[in-house]
Design a protein around this motif. Sequence first.
Motif, mmCIF file in Angstrom:
data_model
loop_
_atom_site.group_PDB
_atom_site.id
_atom_site.type_symbol
_atom_site.label_atom_id
_atom_site.label_comp_id
_atom_site.label_asym_id
_atom_site.label_seq_id
_atom_site.Cartn_x
_atom_site.Cartn_y
_atom_site.Cartn_z
ATOM 1 N N TRP A 90 0.846 -1.184 0.000
ATOM 2 C CA TRP A 90 0.000 0.000 0.000
ATOM 3 C C TRP A 90 0.888 1.243 0.000
ATOM 4 C CZ3 TRP A 90 -5.481 -0.246 0.671
ATOM 5 C CH2 TRP A 90 -5.970 -1.533 0.896
ATOM 6 N N ARG A 91 0.500 2.240 -0.784
ATOM 7 C CA ARG A 91 1.154 3.540 -0.753
ATOM 8 C C ARG A 91 0.354 4.459 0.159
ATOM 9 N NH1 ARG A 91 0.603 4.694 -5.656
ATOM 10 N NH2 ARG A 91 -0.900 6.404 -5.572
ATOM 11 N N LEU A 92 1.003 5.066 1.125
ATOM 12 C CA LEU A 92 0.345 5.956 2.079
ATOM 13 C C LEU A 92 0.680 7.398 1.703
ATOM 14 C CD1 LEU A 92 1.121 3.975 5.367
ATOM 15 C CD2 LEU A 92 -0.825 3.741 3.804
ATOM 16 N N GLU A 93 -0.362 8.175 1.381
ATOM 17 C CA GLU A 93 -0.178 9.525 0.877
ATOM 18 C C GLU A 93 -0.730 10.563 1.848
ATOM 19 O OE1 GLU A 93 -2.393 9.513 -2.711
ATOM 20 O OE2 GLU A 93 -0.897 8.394 -3.872
ATOM 21 N N ASP A 94 -0.177 11.779 1.758
ATOM 22 C CA ASP A 94 -0.753 12.881 2.515
ATOM 23 C C ASP A 94 -1.940 13.454 1.745
ATOM 24 O OD1 ASP A 94 0.224 14.528 0.486
ATOM 25 O OD2 ASP A 94 1.931 15.228 1.649
ATOM 26 N N GLY A 95 -2.534 14.510 2.284
ATOM 27 C CA GLY A 95 -3.734 15.074 1.669
ATOM 28 C C GLY A 95 -3.510 15.613 0.272
ATOM 29 N N GLY A 96 -2.255 15.922 -0.063
ATOM 30 C CA GLY A 96 -1.950 16.440 -1.386
ATOM 31 C C GLY A 96 -1.566 15.368 -2.385
ATOM 32 N N GLY A 97 -1.670 14.112 -1.977
ATOM 33 C CA GLY A 97 -1.337 13.022 -2.872
ATOM 34 C C GLY A 97 0.139 12.680 -2.928
ATOM 35 N N GLU A 98 0.938 13.252 -2.031
ATOM 36 C CA GLU A 98 2.370 12.951 -2.011
ATOM 37 C C GLU A 98 2.634 11.707 -1.178
ATOM 38 O OE1 GLU A 98 4.945 14.400 -3.653
ATOM 39 O OE2 GLU A 98 3.345 15.469 -4.719
ATOM 40 N N PRO A 99 3.426 10.763 -1.679
ATOM 41 C CA PRO A 99 3.741 9.558 -0.893
ATOM 42 C C PRO A 99 4.521 9.912 0.374
ATOM 43 C CG PRO A 99 4.317 9.267 -3.219
ATOM 44 C CD PRO A 99 4.020 10.719 -3.025
ATOM 45 N N VAL A 100 4.117 9.302 1.478
ATOM 46 C CA VAL A 100 4.782 9.491 2.760
ATOM 47 C C VAL A 100 5.524 8.223 3.166
ATOM 48 C CG1 VAL A 100 4.413 9.919 5.226
ATOM 49 C CG2 VAL A 100 3.107 11.216 3.510
ATOM 50 N N ALA A 101 4.873 7.090 2.977
ATOM 51 C CA ALA A 101 5.452 5.813 3.394
ATOM 52 C C ALA A 101 4.778 4.695 2.606
ATOM 53 C CB ALA A 101 5.263 5.600 4.894
ATOM 54 N N TRP A 102 5.359 3.502 2.727
ATOM 55 C CA TRP A 102 4.810 2.312 2.080
ATOM 56 C C TRP A 102 4.606 1.239 3.132
ATOM 57 C CZ3 TRP A 102 4.068 1.928 -3.323
ATOM 58 C CH2 TRP A 102 4.491 3.053 -4.049
ATOM 59 N N LEU A 103 3.430 0.640 3.095
ATOM 60 C CA LEU A 103 3.138 -0.499 3.951
ATOM 61 C C LEU A 103 3.331 -1.762 3.128
ATOM 62 C CD1 LEU A 103 1.962 -2.068 6.385
ATOM 63 C CD2 LEU A 103 -0.314 -1.548 5.484
ATOM 64 N N LYS A 104 4.192 -2.635 3.618
ATOM 65 C CA LYS A 104 4.445 -3.905 2.937
ATOM 66 C C LYS A 104 4.198 -5.029 3.927
ATOM 67 C CE LYS A 104 7.886 -6.303 0.087
ATOM 68 N NZ LYS A 104 9.246 -6.215 -0.517
ATOM 69 N N GLN A 105 3.444 -6.021 3.500
ATOM 70 C CA GLN A 105 3.167 -7.180 4.349
ATOM 71 C C GLN A 105 3.512 -8.433 3.568
ATOM 72 O OE1 GLN A 105 -0.762 -7.210 6.016
ATOM 73 N NE2 GLN A 105 -0.291 -8.830 7.481
ATOM 74 N N VAL A 106 4.274 -9.316 4.192
ATOM 75 C CA VAL A 106 4.797 -10.498 3.493
ATOM 76 C C VAL A 106 4.566 -11.739 4.341
ATOM 77 C CG1 VAL A 106 6.560 -9.161 2.272
ATOM 78 C CG2 VAL A 106 7.105 -10.199 4.491
ATOM 79 N N PRO A 107 4.638 -12.938 3.729
ATOM 80 C CA PRO A 107 4.492 -14.175 4.491
ATOM 81 C C PRO A 107 5.729 -14.453 5.344
ATOM 82 C CG PRO A 107 4.976 -14.660 2.199
ATOM 83 C CD PRO A 107 4.772 -13.182 2.283
ATOM 84 N N VAL A 108 5.603 -15.467 6.184
ATOM 85 C CA VAL A 108 6.669 -15.780 7.140
ATOM 86 C C VAL A 108 7.994 -16.028 6.443
ATOM 87 C CG1 VAL A 108 7.430 -17.462 8.848
ATOM 88 C CG2 VAL A 108 5.054 -16.669 8.857
ATOM 89 N N LEU A 109 7.995 -16.708 5.301
ATOM 90 C CA LEU A 109 9.263 -17.053 4.666
ATOM 91 C C LEU A 109 10.016 -15.842 4.135
ATOM 92 C CD1 LEU A 109 8.811 -18.642 1.122
ATOM 93 C CD2 LEU A 109 6.967 -17.432 2.267
ATOM 94 N N LEU A 110 9.360 -14.672 4.057
ATOM 95 C CA LEU A 110 10.019 -13.449 3.611
ATOM 96 C C LEU A 110 10.108 -12.399 4.718
ATOM 97 C CD1 LEU A 110 8.313 -13.012 0.110
ATOM 98 C CD2 LEU A 110 10.394 -14.270 0.664
ATOM 99 N N ALA A 111 9.712 -12.756 5.917
ATOM 100 C CA ALA A 111 9.557 -11.763 6.979
ATOM 101 C C ALA A 111 10.878 -11.262 7.539
ATOM 102 C CB ALA A 111 8.697 -12.331 8.110
ATOM 103 N N HIS A 112 12.001 -11.795 7.078
ATOM 104 C CA HIS A 112 13.307 -11.299 7.525
ATOM 105 C C HIS A 112 13.709 -10.019 6.790
ATOM 106 C CE1 HIS A 112 13.910 -13.890 4.045
ATOM 107 N NE2 HIS A 112 14.988 -13.194 3.770
ATOM 108 N N GLU A 113 12.891 -9.552 5.852
ATOM 109 C CA GLU A 113 13.293 -8.401 5.044
ATOM 110 C C GLU A 113 13.603 -7.167 5.888
ATOM 111 O OE1 GLU A 113 11.996 -5.889 1.063
ATOM 112 O OE2 GLU A 113 10.485 -7.113 2.073
ATOM 113 N N ALA A 114 12.764 -6.866 6.886
ATOM 114 C CA ALA A 114 13.010 -5.678 7.701
ATOM 115 C C ALA A 114 14.351 -5.788 8.421
ATOM 116 C CB ALA A 114 11.877 -5.490 8.712
ATOM 117 N N THR A 115 14.673 -6.969 8.914
ATOM 118 C CA THR A 115 15.959 -7.177 9.581
ATOM 119 C C THR A 115 17.115 -6.941 8.611
ATOM 120 O OG1 THR A 115 15.031 -8.763 11.145
ATOM 121 C CG2 THR A 115 17.398 -8.900 10.742
#
Length: 392
Positions: free
Chosen positions: A132-157
């Motif tokens: 998901w792309r998270l935008e402010d009121g002006g449509g500018e991207p602020v952050a991205w929400l990424k959700q993955v299965p257990v076998l890929l969950a080491h990405e943040a680390t």
Amino acid sequence: MGRTVTLVLVDAAGETLGALPPFDVELPWWQEVSEVVAEARARYGVRVTVLRLLSAANAAPPGGEVTYLAQVREPVEVALKPWDDNRDPAPLRAPWAVPGGPAASLSWAAAALGRGDLVAVQQRTWNLSAIWRLEDGGGEPVAWLKQVPVLLAHEATVLRLVAAAAPGLVPAVLAAGDAGRTLLAHVPGEDRYGAGAAFCTRVAADLHPVQAHFATRTGELLAAGVPDRRLSFDRFARVAEPWLDTVDGLAELMDELPARLAAIDACGMPDTLVHGDLHPGNVREASGRRVIVDWGDAIVSHPALDILRLTADLPEPDAAALIAEWAGRWRENAPDSDPETAAALMRPVAALRSAALYQEFLDHIEDSERPYHEQDVPERLHAAVTTAAQLG
């Protein structure tokens, strides 16, 4: 080539409401759903969240007739086609692929950011991720929400480890939570799909210091949960075994594989952190600054895997020149090593590694999602045999 999309709608309780009339979208890739969401609202005034793939007319992507399950946010005013109930049990179903799942993840993201004013734009959903792309009121991207299965969950680390070794080379992790959720800072620029040799050369140079750093710290990587995928005959043999009678030449390749792996080991290259899918489309660039994204396939393994992936789509002379530069860097770090020979020997092994990765995906997804990867396993096994034959 686009898609003809049918959306089967459910409410927040998971009750099936019916299906919208089919409509076309331009992007053929099944996991890309931003156009699907936008078109459903433009045509029918329905705000939807796409949950998962239900069926497809084609055996594999891209394109064709594709049916998804989607959750609606308010009453539907358009007439719907009756549809059988879709509340089938699926123990391997992703947490974002059920009614209420995306809303729970977005609530977590809002709390983690401390902001309730952001607009969430759904970008992708499939068995390997929801984005998901998270935008402010002006449509500018602020952050991205990424959700993955257990076998890929080491990405943040992995992102945090790489950021500590090479600040700015990867997206910043703003928060990491349970159920595979990660909030990433927005990275300006564009994904460089199809970029040529000059760009790939710069990417290889960017990554090398990171891999040289972790070549002496594999214990730290493994302790942090990065998957151990150092070259293993047994792992490749398990994937190949069901196909030995149907993929011509595979049995012969597997017979000679132990000797090939021993020869690779004799080249003296250290194992290290491997991105796992290092192609230009996984690098964003703006004003000459490059950021390597999508580290979910990161592993501890042989560094030749990344240079072979990075050069896979380049003309042979360009690929050879880039590999020669890569080898020169590694000889500085490991003076007694033979990187060129290791890379040549690794070519069929890289295809076997891809087959093993796709099989791992298949082992962790529900049946309706199997078309994403089911053809990839035999295709990569065929590629391994072909590559080995070309090398002689």
